[in-house]
Scaffold this motif. Structure first.
Motif, PDB file in Angstrom:
ATOM      1  N   MET A 140     -45.367 -11.401  31.871  1.00 26.47           N
ATOM      2  CA  MET A 140     -44.237 -10.098  31.429  1.00 26.47           C
ATOM      3  C   MET A 140     -42.730 -11.402  31.768  1.00 26.47           C
ATOM      4  O   MET A 140     -41.977 -10.931  30.843  1.00 26.47           O
ATOM      5  N   THR A 141     -42.761 -12.039  32.516  1.00 29.30           N
ATOM      6  CA  THR A 141     -41.604 -12.856  33.083  1.00 29.30           C
ATOM      7  C   THR A 141     -41.602 -13.667  31.255  1.00 29.30           C
ATOM      8  O   THR A 141     -40.866 -13.506  31.302  1.00 29.30           O
ATOM      9  N   ARG A 142     -42.418 -14.143  30.724  1.00 31.93           N
ATOM     10  CA  ARG A 142     -42.005 -14.998  29.429  1.00 31.93           C
ATOM     11  C   ARG A 142     -41.674 -14.244  28.451  1.00 31.93           C
ATOM     12  O   ARG A 142     -40.714 -13.753  27.864  1.00 31.93           O
TER      13      ARG A 142
ATOM     14  N   PRO B 211     -38.571  -4.234  29.648  1.00 31.54           N
ATOM     15  CA  PRO B 211     -39.089  -5.489  30.636  1.00 31.54           C
ATOM     16  C   PRO B 211     -39.632  -5.735  31.669  1.00 31.54           C
ATOM     17  O   PRO B 211     -39.678  -5.762  32.216  1.00 31.54           O
ATOM     18  N   LEU B 212     -38.244  -5.284  32.753  1.00 29.79           N
ATOM     19  CA  LEU B 212     -37.834  -5.582  33.995  1.00 29.79           C
ATOM     20  C   LEU B 212     -39.130  -4.247  34.397  1.00 29.79           C
ATOM     21  O   LEU B 212     -39.727  -5.483  35.383  1.00 29.79           O
TER      22      LEU B 212
ATOM     23  N   HIS C   6     -39.046   2.874  34.579  1.00 32.97           N
ATOM     24  CA  HIS C   6     -38.508   2.826  34.072  1.00 32.97           C
ATOM     25  C   HIS C   6     -37.908   4.560  33.895  1.00 32.97           C
ATOM     26  O   HIS C   6     -36.461   4.444  32.786  1.00 32.97           O
ATOM     27  N   ALA C   7     -38.509   5.549  34.268  1.00 30.28           N
ATOM     28  CA  ALA C   7     -38.236   6.880  34.863  1.00 30.28           C
ATOM     29  C   ALA C   7     -37.027   6.513  35.754  1.00 30.28           C
ATOM     30  O   ALA C   7     -35.949   7.051  35.356  1.00 30.28           O
ATOM     31  N   LEU C   8     -36.887   5.882  36.905  1.00 32.71           N
ATOM     32  CA  LEU C   8     -36.063   5.355  37.360  1.00 32.71           C
ATOM     33  C   LEU C   8     -34.933   4.501  37.270  1.00 32.71           C
ATOM     34  O   LEU C   8     -34.137   4.398  37.896  1.00 32.71           O
TER      35      LEU C   8
END
Length: 492
Positions: A176-178, A122-123, A115-117
Motif C-alpha cells: 500500500m505504501t508503494r 490509497p490512504l 474512506h467513508a470518513l
C-alpha cells in the motif's frame, strides 16, 4: 586532565535510566488499575518528550524504526520460546486463518470505514493495512501480566495469532505504501508475493530453529552466559536471513523460537529467564522511544477521526472478521466474542506507520499520529477490560495456582530425567497419604514440598495435604505414570 567528551553519553544514560526506572515503578500501579503496561510505557515516553515535562526533542523516525524492529525480533523470539508446541498444534488451523484471511478482512473493513470518513482510497487502504494485525508484544505482556489465566484454547489462539500475523500486515503495508508513493496499480502478482514471504519465512525459521537446537546440544561453551549470546545470535539470523531471501523475517524469528523452545539444551531454564528479561527490556525501550516520537498536540488534531477508527476497529471490524474466520472451527460463542474483543494493538502498528514516513508517502506523518491515537484508545478499550471480561464470560482456566517458589535443574548435558511440580487437590487419590504409601516408580523421588510459605523436607512419613506444591524428579520413561498419579505438571 579530565575530558568532557563522556558527558553527553553520561547524560543520555542518566535520562534513559530514569525513564526505565519510572516505567518499571509505574507499571505496578498500572497493573492495580487494570491499565495495560504498554500504555504506561508510552505515557512515560510522551511525558518525557518535547511537549511534555522532560522536554526531550526526538524526531528521528529512521532510528525509531530500526530500533523498534530489533526490539520486535527479541519479543517475537521470546514469545516463540515460551509457547508450547502442543498449544500451537492445538490451534494451528484457526490461528493461521486469523493471521492471514483475518488480517486482510480487517484491513478491508477499516479501509471502507476510513474512506467513508473522507480518506482517499490509497490512504484508507494503507491505514487499514497498518492497524490490521494484533500485536504480539501487547498480547503476550497483557495476558501474562493481567493476573488471569485463560482457558488453554482461547489463550493459545490469541498468542499464536499475534505471533504469526505480523508478516501479512508488513506485506500489506509495503504494497500500500508503494502504491501511495508511485501510484502503481494493484495486480494478482501480490498473491504469489505474499505466499513466497510466508513459505520462505516459515521454512527458514524452522530450519534455523532446528539447526540451533542441534548446535546447542552438541556445543560446549566456556561459560553459561555464552549460551545466551549464541541464542540471541540465532534470533537475529532468523530474522535477517529470511528477509534477505525475500521471506518474512518476523514470521521466521517466531517459528525459530517455537522450534528451539520445543527441544532440550544446556541451561534452558536460566536462558529462558534471561530472554524473558531481554523481551521486557526491549518492550519498555521500544514504547519509550515511540512515546518520545509523538507530539501530543498533533494527537489532539486527529482525535475525532482516530476515535472513530478505534471504535470501528474494536466494535465492528475485528468482531465480524473473527466470527467469520472461526465459524468453520466451531468455537463456542463466548470464546469467539472474547477473541474478537481482545484484538490488541501495540508497537507493531506504530512501527509500521513509520514506514510511509520514511518512504515520503503523502500524509505519512498524519497517518503516524492517527495510528498512535488508535493504539492509545485500544489500550483502554479493550485493553483495560481483558481480565474482567474473561471472568464475566467464564473463560478463566481451572489450572491450579502457581507455586510460590520455583525449583529447577540446570545442567550442561542432557539428563535422563526431569523435575516437575504438581499441585495437590482433593480430587487426587494421593491426598492425605504419606509418601511411603505412594507407589512411586523406581528412580522417582519427591525432592521438595511447598506448603504455603514453608518449605517441607520430604520424608517417608510426610503426608501430602491439599494445597501442597510437590516437586518430583522422575525419569523420562516414567513420565506417564507420574502424571497418572499426580495430574498435569504446573507451568511456571
Amino acid at each position: 586532565m579530565l575530558t568532557t567528551e563522556p558527558l553527553p553519553t553520561a547524560i543520555a544514560l542518566a535520562v534513559f535510566g530514569a525513564l526505565l526506572l519510572a516505567s518499571a515503578l509505574f507499571s505496578r500501579a498500572g497493573s492495580r488499575l487494570g491499565v495495560p503496561v504498554a500504555l504506561i510505557f508510552l505515557t512515560v515516553g510522551i511525558l518525557a518528550g518535547s511537549e511534555g515535562l522532560g522536554g526531550i526533542h526526538f524526531e528521528d523516525y529512521r532510528l525509531a524504526y530500526r530500533l523498534g524492529s530489533v526490539a520486535l525480533v527479541l519479543i517475537l523470539f521470546d514469545g516463540g520460546l515460551n509457547t508450547p508446541m502442543s498449544a500451537v498444534r492445538r490451534v494451528a488451523a484457526p490461528a493461521s486463518v486469523l493471521a492471514t484471511i483475518g488480517v486482510v478482512g480487517t484491513a478491508g473493513l477499516l479501509a471502507l470505514g476510513a474512506h467513508a470518513l473522507g480518506f482517499p482510497w490509497p490512504l484508507a487502504l494503507l491505514l487499514g493495512a497498518v492497524v490490521s494485525s494484533t500485536d504480539a508484544a501487547a498480547v503476550f505482556s497483557l495476558l501474562r501480566g493481567s493476573g488471569i489465566a485463560l482457558q488453554r484454547r482461547v489463550g493459545s489462539t490469541l498468542e499464536v495469532e499475534s505471533g504469526v500475523n505480523d508478516p501479512m500486515a508488513v506485506i500489506l503495508t509495503t504494497i500500500m505504501t508503494r502504491h501511495l508513493v508511485d501510484g502503481s496499480g494493484f495486480s494478482w502478482m501480490v498473491v504469489p508475493e505474499v505466499v513466497l514471504q510466508i513459505v520462505v519465512g516459515a521454512g527458514l525459521g524452522f530450519g534455523i530453529g532446528w539447526g540451533g537446537r542441534e548446535l546447542l546440544r552438541r556445543t560446549r561453551l566456556a561459560a553459561g552466559g555464552l549460551y545466551v549470546v549464541l541464542i540471541v545470535g540465532l534470533a537475529f539470523l532468523a530474522f535477517a536471513l529470511p528477509t534477505l531471501a525475500y521471506g518474512s523475517g518476523f514470521l521466521a524469528v517466531y517459528v525459530a523460537g517455537l522450534v528451539l523452545g520445543d527441544g532440550e539444551f544446556p541451561y534452558k531454564p536460566a536462558i529462558l529467564r534471561v530472554h524473558d528479561a531481554l523481551a521486557w527490556l526491549s518492550q519498555v525501550s521500544m514504547f519509550l522511544l515511540l512515546g518520545l516520537l509523538v507530539f501530543p498536540s498533533r494527537l489532539l488534531e486527529v482525535a475525532p477521526v482516530g476515535l472513530s477508527i478505534a471504535i470501528l476497529l474494536t466494535f465492528v471490524a475485528r468482531p465480524i472478521v473473527v466470527w467469520l474466520c472461526l465459524l468453520p472451527f466451531r468455537y463456542p460463542a463466548k470464546e469467539v466474542a472474547y477473541i474478537g474483543w481482545v484484538g490488541l494493538r501495540g508497537a507493531v502498528p506504530i512501527v509500521l506507520s513509520i514506514f510511509p514516513v520514511l518512504a515520503g508517502a503523502p500524509g505519512g506523518e498524519r497517518l503516524f499520529d492517527l495510528v498512535f491515537f488508535v493504539v492509545l484508545a485500544g489500550a483502554f478499550i479493550p485493553g483495560a477490560t481483558v481480565a474482567p471480561f474473561a471472568r464475566r464470560l467464564g473463560l478463566e482456566s481451572d489450572d491450579p495456582p502457581s507455586p510460590p517458589a520455583v525449583l529447577e535443574i540446570e545442567s550442561l548435558t542432557p539428563l535422563n530425567g526431569e523435575l516437575h511440580s504438581f499441585y495437590v487437590d482433593d480430587a487426587l487419590p494421593i491426598t492425605g497419604a504419606t509418601l511411603a504409601e505412594i507407589p512411586f516408580p523406581e528412580g522417582t523421588a519427591v525432592t521438595l514440598i511447598l506448603r504455603g510459605g514453608d518449605l517441607v523436607a520430604p520424608k517417608g512419613s510426610t503426608v501430602l495435604m491439599e494445597g501442597d506444591h510437590v516437586y518430583v524428579f522422575a525419569r523420562h520413561e516414567d513420565r506417564a505414570m507420574i502424571r497418572l498419579m499426580l495430574g498435569r505438571p504446573e507451568s511456571h
